[in-house]
Design a protein around this motif. Structure first.
Motif, PDB file in Angstrom:
ATOM      1  N   HIS A  92       0.846  -0.984  -0.091  1.00 34.62           N
ATOM      2  CA  HIS A  92       0.078   0.026  -0.125  1.00 34.62           C
ATOM      3  C   HIS A  92       0.901   1.218   0.023  1.00 34.62           C
ATOM      4  O   HIS A  92       1.835   1.280   0.671  1.00 34.62           O
ATOM      5  N   VAL A  93       0.409   2.445  -0.525  1.00 33.62           N
ATOM      6  CA  VAL A  93       1.343   3.674  -0.658  1.00 33.62           C
ATOM      7  C   VAL A  93       0.150   4.590  -0.281  1.00 33.62           C
ATOM      8  O   VAL A  93      -1.290   4.682  -0.540  1.00 33.62           O
ATOM      9  N   ASP A  94       0.848   5.775   0.358  1.00 34.48           N
ATOM     10  CA  ASP A  94       0.143   6.988   0.808  1.00 34.48           C
ATOM     11  C   ASP A  94       1.009   8.110   0.206  1.00 34.48           C
ATOM     12  O   ASP A  94       1.961   8.366   0.425  1.00 34.48           O
ATOM     13  N   PHE A  95       0.088   8.918  -0.553  1.00 39.05           N
ATOM     14  CA  PHE A  95       0.631  10.368  -1.235  1.00 39.05           C
ATOM     15  C   PHE A  95       0.004  11.416  -0.475  1.00 39.05           C
ATOM     16  O   PHE A  95      -1.093  11.269  -0.244  1.00 39.05           O
ATOM     17  N   GLN A  96       0.803  12.161  -0.206  1.00 38.40           N
ATOM     18  CA  GLN A  96       0.251  13.459   0.570  1.00 38.40           C
ATOM     19  C   GLN A  96       0.397  14.783  -0.860  1.00 38.40           C
ATOM     20  O   GLN A  96       1.329  14.952  -1.333  1.00 38.40           O
ATOM     21  N   ARG A  97      -0.717  15.530  -0.622  1.00 43.09           N
ATOM     22  CA  ARG A  97      -0.643  16.538  -1.775  1.00 43.09           C
ATOM     23  C   ARG A  97       0.111  17.544  -1.113  1.00 43.09           C
ATOM     24  O   ARG A  97       0.213  17.892   0.173  1.00 43.09           O
ATOM     25  N   ILE A  98       0.538  18.347  -2.038  1.00 43.75           N
ATOM     26  CA  ILE A  98       1.517  19.636  -1.491  1.00 43.75           C
ATOM     27  C   ILE A  98       1.030  20.721  -2.388  1.00 43.75           C
ATOM     28  O   ILE A  98       0.560  20.513  -3.204  1.00 43.75           O
ATOM     29  N   SER A  99       1.537  21.853  -1.604  1.00 46.22           N
ATOM     30  CA  SER A  99       1.287  23.169  -2.423  1.00 46.22           C
ATOM     31  C   SER A  99       2.419  24.125  -2.292  1.00 46.22           C
ATOM     32  O   SER A  99       3.272  23.844  -1.352  1.00 46.22           O
ATOM     33  N   GLU A 100       2.366  25.136  -2.986  1.00 48.13           N
ATOM     34  CA  GLU A 100       3.662  25.933  -3.079  1.00 48.13           C
ATOM     35  C   GLU A 100       3.639  27.021  -1.711  1.00 48.13           C
ATOM     36  O   GLU A 100       4.790  27.407  -1.286  1.00 48.13           O
ATOM     37  N   ASN A 101       2.683  27.107  -0.985  1.00 50.32           N
ATOM     38  CA  ASN A 101       2.554  28.235  -0.021  1.00 50.32           C
ATOM     39  C   ASN A 101       2.384  27.473   1.539  1.00 50.32           C
ATOM     40  O   ASN A 101       2.174  28.237   2.137  1.00 50.32           O
ATOM     41  N   ARG A 102       2.373  26.009   1.548  1.00 46.67           N
ATOM     42  CA  ARG A 102       2.263  25.560   2.804  1.00 46.67           C
ATOM     43  C   ARG A 102       3.734  24.603   3.135  1.00 46.67           C
ATOM     44  O   ARG A 102       3.700  23.743   2.095  1.00 46.67           O
ATOM     45  N   PRO A 103       4.248  24.564   4.286  1.00 43.75           N
ATOM     46  CA  PRO A 103       5.441  23.658   4.200  1.00 43.75           C
ATOM     47  C   PRO A 103       4.988  22.515   4.799  1.00 43.75           C
ATOM     48  O   PRO A 103       3.895  22.349   5.227  1.00 43.75           O
ATOM     49  N   ILE A 104       5.740  21.377   4.605  1.00 49.52           N
ATOM     50  CA  ILE A 104       5.391  20.143   5.004  1.00 49.52           C
ATOM     51  C   ILE A 104       6.783  19.608   5.622  1.00 49.52           C
ATOM     52  O   ILE A 104       7.811  20.086   5.455  1.00 49.52           O
ATOM     53  N   THR A 105       6.633  18.460   6.563  1.00 50.21           N
ATOM     54  CA  THR A 105       7.885  17.982   7.189  1.00 50.21           C
ATOM     55  C   THR A 105       8.003  16.439   6.623  1.00 50.21           C
ATOM     56  O   THR A 105       7.083  15.765   6.369  1.00 50.21           O
ATOM     57  N   MET A 106       9.390  16.367   6.429  1.00 53.60           N
ATOM     58  CA  MET A 106       9.890  15.143   5.904  1.00 53.60           C
ATOM     59  C   MET A 106      11.373  14.632   6.506  1.00 53.60           C
ATOM     60  O   MET A 106      11.880  15.513   6.775  1.00 53.60           O
ATOM     61  N   ASN A 107      11.296  13.464   6.485  1.00 48.03           N
ATOM     62  CA  ASN A 107      12.579  12.833   6.946  1.00 48.03           C
ATOM     63  C   ASN A 107      13.354  12.364   5.586  1.00 48.03           C
ATOM     64  O   ASN A 107      13.052  11.612   4.880  1.00 48.03           O
ATOM     65  N   ILE A 108      14.541  13.137   5.594  1.00 45.88           N
ATOM     66  CA  ILE A 108      15.526  12.785   4.643  1.00 45.88           C
ATOM     67  C   ILE A 108      16.772  12.029   5.128  1.00 45.88           C
ATOM     68  O   ILE A 108      17.263  12.561   5.852  1.00 45.88           O
ATOM     69  N   PRO A 109      16.995  11.013   4.534  1.00 43.25           N
ATOM     70  CA  PRO A 109      18.037  10.124   4.898  1.00 43.25           C
ATOM     71  C   PRO A 109      19.358  10.816   4.684  1.00 43.25           C
ATOM     72  O   PRO A 109      19.670  11.541   3.786  1.00 43.25           O
ATOM     73  N   VAL A 110      20.396  10.699   5.491  1.00 45.73           N
ATOM     74  CA  VAL A 110      21.784  11.032   5.408  1.00 45.73           C
ATOM     75  C   VAL A 110      22.585  10.208   4.691  1.00 45.73           C
ATOM     76  O   VAL A 110      22.740   8.899   5.319  1.00 45.73           O
ATOM     77  N   VAL A 111      23.299  10.345   3.542  1.00 42.86           N
ATOM     78  CA  VAL A 111      24.012   9.394   2.834  1.00 42.86           C
ATOM     79  C   VAL A 111      25.357   9.877   2.847  1.00 42.86           C
ATOM     80  O   VAL A 111      25.610  10.957   2.333  1.00 42.86           O
ATOM     81  N   LEU A 112      26.668   9.165   3.480  1.00 44.41           N
ATOM     82  CA  LEU A 112      27.640   9.694   3.331  1.00 44.41           C
ATOM     83  C   LEU A 112      28.490   9.111   2.209  1.00 44.41           C
ATOM     84  O   LEU A 112      28.494   8.001   1.667  1.00 44.41           O
ATOM     85  N   VAL A 113      29.215  10.148   1.443  1.00 46.06           N
ATOM     86  CA  VAL A 113      29.852   9.837  -0.012  1.00 46.06           C
ATOM     87  C   VAL A 113      31.437   9.956   0.350  1.00 46.06           C
ATOM     88  O   VAL A 113      31.834  10.955   1.019  1.00 46.06           O
ATOM     89  N   GLY A 114      32.030   8.891  -0.098  1.00 47.67           N
ATOM     90  CA  GLY A 114      33.472   9.047   0.010  1.00 47.67           C
ATOM     91  C   GLY A 114      34.120   8.506   1.204  1.00 47.67           C
ATOM     92  O   GLY A 114      33.353   8.086   2.217  1.00 47.67           O
ATOM     93  N   GLU A 115      35.373   8.789   1.533  1.00 39.46           N
ATOM     94  CA  GLU A 115      36.042   8.415   2.644  1.00 39.46           C
ATOM     95  C   GLU A 115      36.959   9.473   3.201  1.00 39.46           C
ATOM     96  O   GLU A 115      37.776  10.062   2.503  1.00 39.46           O
ATOM     97  N   SER A 116      37.136   9.749   4.462  1.00 32.41           N
ATOM     98  CA  SER A 116      38.001  10.783   5.003  1.00 32.41           C
ATOM     99  C   SER A 116      39.373  10.193   4.904  1.00 32.41           C
ATOM    100  O   SER A 116      39.687   9.053   4.985  1.00 32.41           O
ATOM    101  N   GLN A 117      40.249  11.148   4.779  1.00 33.60           N
ATOM    102  CA  GLN A 117      41.532  10.870   4.708  1.00 33.60           C
ATOM    103  C   GLN A 117      42.017  10.339   5.918  1.00 33.60           C
ATOM    104  O   GLN A 117      42.917   9.382   5.876  1.00 33.60           O
ATOM    105  N   ALA A 118      41.620  10.785   7.261  1.00 33.78           N
ATOM    106  CA  ALA A 118      42.102  10.230   8.461  1.00 33.78           C
ATOM    107  C   ALA A 118      41.653   8.798   8.858  1.00 33.78           C
ATOM    108  O   ALA A 118      42.357   8.017   9.142  1.00 33.78           O
ATOM    109  N   VAL A 119      40.607   8.281   8.159  1.00 30.51           N
ATOM    110  CA  VAL A 119      39.984   7.127   8.199  1.00 30.51           C
ATOM    111  C   VAL A 119      40.965   6.176   7.293  1.00 30.51           C
ATOM    112  O   VAL A 119      41.072   5.114   7.651  1.00 30.51           O
ATOM    113  N   LYS A 120      41.089   6.927   6.154  1.00 28.13           N
ATOM    114  CA  LYS A 120      42.037   5.746   5.229  1.00 28.13           C
ATOM    115  C   LYS A 120      43.675   5.710   5.797  1.00 28.13           C
ATOM    116  O   LYS A 120      44.105   4.399   5.551  1.00 28.13           O
TER     117      LYS A 120
END
Length: 133
Positions: A92-120
């Protein structure tokens, strides 16, 4: 945010048996709600939904829903997607309508890209504490 198009159809039947018949025919039952308008029961083709959500942004896209091939598409976001716990098929899927003038709250995943030089170099440890914003 990225925008994708998705064509959906209105459902006239609701309930457990109607949803099972839809899934057997390659459709996913769903609903469109929000913006102080009436809820619309929908059905979405499995392949079209998979294609629409296979962007680099995943589920975090604005979806232009063309309900019954209307000329004007409804802007929405995917609010919830229920999956079978064993087969991982979408139930099952749920879609929520959006409009240009009202804010909505969403959860956005954090995706790490690359590797730190210190970790390497073995001089540091990556502590990934925040999984989503």
């Amino acid at each position: 945010m990225a925008t994708v198009k998705l064509s959906v159809r209105r459902r006239t039947t609701t309930g457990k048996q109607a949803a099972k018949r839809l899934r057997h025919d390659g459709q996913i039952p769903g609903v469109l709600y929000g913006e102080k308008e009436e809820n619309i029961p929908l059905s979405v083709d499995v392949r079209e939904l998979r294609t629409a959500l296979s962007t680099p942004f995943g589920r975090n896209v604005i979806i232009q829903l063309g309900v019954d091939d209307d000329t004007e598409a409804t802007r929405a976001v995917l609010r919830d997607m229920e999956r079978d716990p064993v087969s991982r098929d979408v139930l099952h899927v749920d879609f929520q309508r959006i409009s240009e003038n009202r804010p909505i709250t969403m959860n956005i995943p954090v995706v790490l890209v690359g590797e730190s030089q210190a970790v390497k170099d073995g001089l540091g440890i990556l502590d990934h504490t925040m999984r989503e914003l």
